[in-house]
Enzyme design. Structure first.
Site, PDB file in Angstrom:
ATOM      1  N   ASP A 181       2.303  -3.183  -9.077  1.00  0.00           N
ATOM      2  CA  ASP A 181       3.247  -3.769  -8.133  1.00  0.00           C
ATOM      3  C   ASP A 181       4.325  -4.608  -8.807  1.00  0.00           C
ATOM      4  OD1 ASP A 181       2.408  -2.992  -5.425  1.00  0.00           O
ATOM      5  OD2 ASP A 181       0.498  -3.861  -6.044  1.00  0.00           O
TER       6      ASP A 181
ATOM      7  N   GLU B 268      -0.506   0.370   6.162  1.00  0.00           N
ATOM      8  CA  GLU B 268      -1.212   0.272   4.885  1.00  0.00           C
ATOM      9  C   GLU B 268      -1.421  -1.207   4.607  1.00  0.00           C
ATOM     10  OE1 GLU B 268       0.656   2.596   1.752  1.00  0.00           O
ATOM     11  OE2 GLU B 268      -0.047   1.139   0.275  1.00  0.00           O
TER      12      GLU B 268
END
Lengths: 257, 400
Positions: A57, A46
């Site tokens: 994040d 990924e």
């Protein structure tokens, strides 16, 4: 056939998906990192498209995004880098990024260039299912790109069904309500994982967020087809002097300790 | 331009999906969906309840101190050749219009059974307004504030702490309002059950822009009534407000947006000059993009990375504008002007000396454009005096 379908039709267990940030730790290291991941046994890579404001994040991936942007990475450069190694990459590659840079690049051009660069799928966490279904689905399908949606412990059953209907390749089950890299309390999530399992979704499920080592990977694999590791690998790259060796030892510790 | 305006039925509220024309929506990670959906499906119902209405009204009157005066400014009127009125939001409790919204949202949070409140803040006015209502309601309060803003807005940091809030520095990115907002969003992702996020401006995913605009709309509702008393007419010819995210402008414009005769003037922060590379004039420098959950105009690079804005005023130091304003800009319904750091400072000193009112630096931007608009003597002009300048004294003293 999409490489993700190939992978899941040949194997349904212990799929290891590793996240890395494009242009990190250095601008030119993208291909080194990806080839090292493939060689060491990652089943899916990924590749993160860095963004100035990655709201889903945690600090580790934020920092890697900042560094990569300072290194001068861009979507254009990511495709150049991918095109150079696409013949060597056998494992499926997924691009993970936020919608705004993709929108500025042009969604259609993005899909076309991604497909040409050998990309199998895309994760855009801030692209809502509604927008995808009504405005973008046809474009992604035209270029054979799989779009993978996220679900979390708070996602209702109806919405999980919807994510399953819209997703191709696999479903990304966020292990707990958290940003990436957060410690999670795995036993507490058993009920959530069981619920997903019992729903018998069309897509395989990979569990992500808080997976960092053999113990958490194995635990996730008990409930799903595999798991996604991000922050822990970025941390391993942070102080690495030899990307190939650090990657081999990081993945080795998870797959064959 | 006229054609575009008449085609659009309602510019003050979004459609069902949260769009004002091309702008708005809810671009949020799935982890936030349940929180935002809970709010979206409940906010209109809650604010229509008898209990909410009476609680909101009572708190605005007795706690915030509303209605705020509409003050006819003789000296500015003489100088600029029009009837100039100041809507005195600076006289609200805590010193700015921000508290109109925090009172509304804290009541919504209570209806939803939330125990923990988070907020972002730039200049600290919204942080103080949030800390204040949390103290009042006995709710835990966490305010995210850019590290850089914590330094330049020290008095407001002290006020928040005294009010019992925890101030968490945002150390990522530019360490200002944009990053504080990112941190607040991340906090919300990590606390999906017990937490309500009080966004301070008309930004963020649907329903925030609409909810905040509705709570701030009390400003234009009062202006209408008060102006009628002063001039016999309830419509001004001009309404002027500064725009960062755009909450005071949204409130001051709200009840006039669908009255095409009223000129709406939004004043953005030009910083060191629009083309200086140090500016926050989003309508001039921005392109359509997505930030903090909605599609709007956004200052960004060609690659779609968000650009660090600059303004002397922390409250306008934001690289986007609310989707309602992006639509007002695109449709031509509002006129967008700008004021530089220097012009804003000069205007703050002018108002202090001619009217005895020390405005916030944000507010001072709105005053700058008076000299640039050709008024008629009969024009009645309302300026939203969004906040007072106590928090900016350190900056002002450097320029005394």
């Amino acid at each position: 056939m999409n490489k993700l379908d190939q992978l899941f039709s040949s194997r349904k267990k212990n799929i290891l998906n590793i996240y890395c940030t494009a242009g990190y730790p250095t601008l030119e290291s993208t291909s080194t990192v990806m080839l090292a991941l493939q060689k060491s046994g990652a089943d899916i890579i990924e590749l993160g498209i860095p963004y100035s404001d990655p709201i889903a994040d945690g600090p580790v991936i934020q920092q890697s995004n900042m560094h990569a942007l300072q290194n001068g990475i861009s979507i254009e450069k990511i495709f150049l880098q991918l095109n150079e190694i696409k013949d060597q990459l056998k494992v499926p590659v997924i691009l993970m990024g936020y919608l705004n840079p993709v929108m500025q690049y042009g969604i259609e051009k993005f899909c076309e260039d991604a497909a040409n660069a050998g990309v199998s799928g895309v994760i855009l966490p801030d692209l809502p299912m509604y927008e995808y279904e009504h405005f973008y689905k046809a474009l992604f399908e035209k270029f054979g790109l799989f779009v993978i949606f996220l679900i979390s412990p708070q996602t209702s059953e109806d919405r999980i069904r919807k994510a399953d209907k819209l997703s191709k390749g696999f479903i990304y089950a966020v292990s707990s309500s958290a940003t990436t890299g957060k410690e999670t309390d795995f036993p507490q999530q058993q009920a959530y994982f069981k619920k997903i399992k019992n729903m018998k979704l069309n897509n395989p499920v990979l569990i992500g967020f808080g997976i960092k080592d053999k113990t958490t990977f194995d635990m996730a694999c008990k409930h799903a087809s595999g798991a996604i590791i991000g922050s822990a690998y970025i941390k391993a790259l942070e102080n690495s002097k030899d990307i190939a060796r650090s990657t081999a030892s990081f993945i080795g510790d998870i797959l064959n300790p | 331009m006229k054609k575009t305006i008449s085609k659009i039925k309602n510019l003050s509220n979004p459609d069902k999906q949260g769009y004002y024309g091309d702008f708005g929506g809810a671009f949020i990670p799935e982890m936030l969906y349940p929180n935002v959906e809970e709010l979206r499906s409940n906010y209109l119902k809650i604010i229509a309840t008898k209990k909410f209405k009476s609680d909101f009204k009572a708190l605005l009157a007795d706690y915030v101190g509303r209605p705020t005066p509409l003050y006819f400014s003789k000296n500015l009127s003489a100088k600029y050749g029009a009837k100039i009125f100041l809507k005195r939001e600076d006289l609200c409790h805590t010193g700015a219009h921000k508290i109109n919204n925090t009172v509304g949202q804290v009541l919504v949070a209570q209806h939803l059974g939330k125990k923990r409140i988070i907020a972002e803040t730039g200049a600290g006015q919204h942080g103080v307004a949030t800390a204040t209502v949390c103290a009042l309601m006995g709710l835990e309060c966490i305010v995210y504030m850019g590290e850089k803003d914590i330094e330049r807005q020290a008095p407001n940091v002290a006020r928040m702490k005294m009010l019992g809030a925890t101030v968490v520095p945002a150390t990522s990115g530019s360490k200002t309002l944009k990053d504080a907002t990112n941190e607040a969003i991340r906090d919300w992702i990590n606390h999906p059950d017990d937490t309500h996020y009080i966004i301070g401006s008309v930004v963020g995913p649907h329903p925030y822009p609409d909810m905040v605009a509705r709570f701030q709309s009390v400003i234009s509702k009062e202006i209408k009534k008060q102006l009628k008393k002063c001039t016999g007419k309830n419509l001004p010819t001009h309404v002027i407000a500064c725009v960062g995210g755009g909450s005071n402008a949204a409130g001051a414009f709200y009840h006039f947006i669908n009255e095409p005769k009223v000129k709406l003037i939004s004043v953005e922060a030009a910083g060191c000059g629009i083309n200086s590379g140090k500016s926050a004039a989003t309508s001039q420098l921005g392109t359509p993009g997505i930030l903090h959950g909605s599609k709007s105009l956004l200052m960004q690079t060609a690659d779609g990375q968000v650009v660090e804005p600059h303004s002397i005023s922390a409250g306008l130091d934001y690289p986007g504008i609310g989707p309602m304003h992006a639509n007002l800009y695109k449709s031509g319904r509002a006129i967008f002007m700008s004021a530089t750091d220097e012009e804003a400072l000069a205007a703050a000193f002018e108002l202090s000396k001619t009217e005895g009112i020390i405005p916030a630096l944000e507010t001072a931007h709105a005053l700058v454009v008076l000299k640039d608009i050709p008024f008629k003597k009969t024009d009645s002009v309302v300026i939203c005096l969004s906040g007072r300048g106590d928090k900016d004294l350190a900056t002002y003293m450097d320029h005394l």
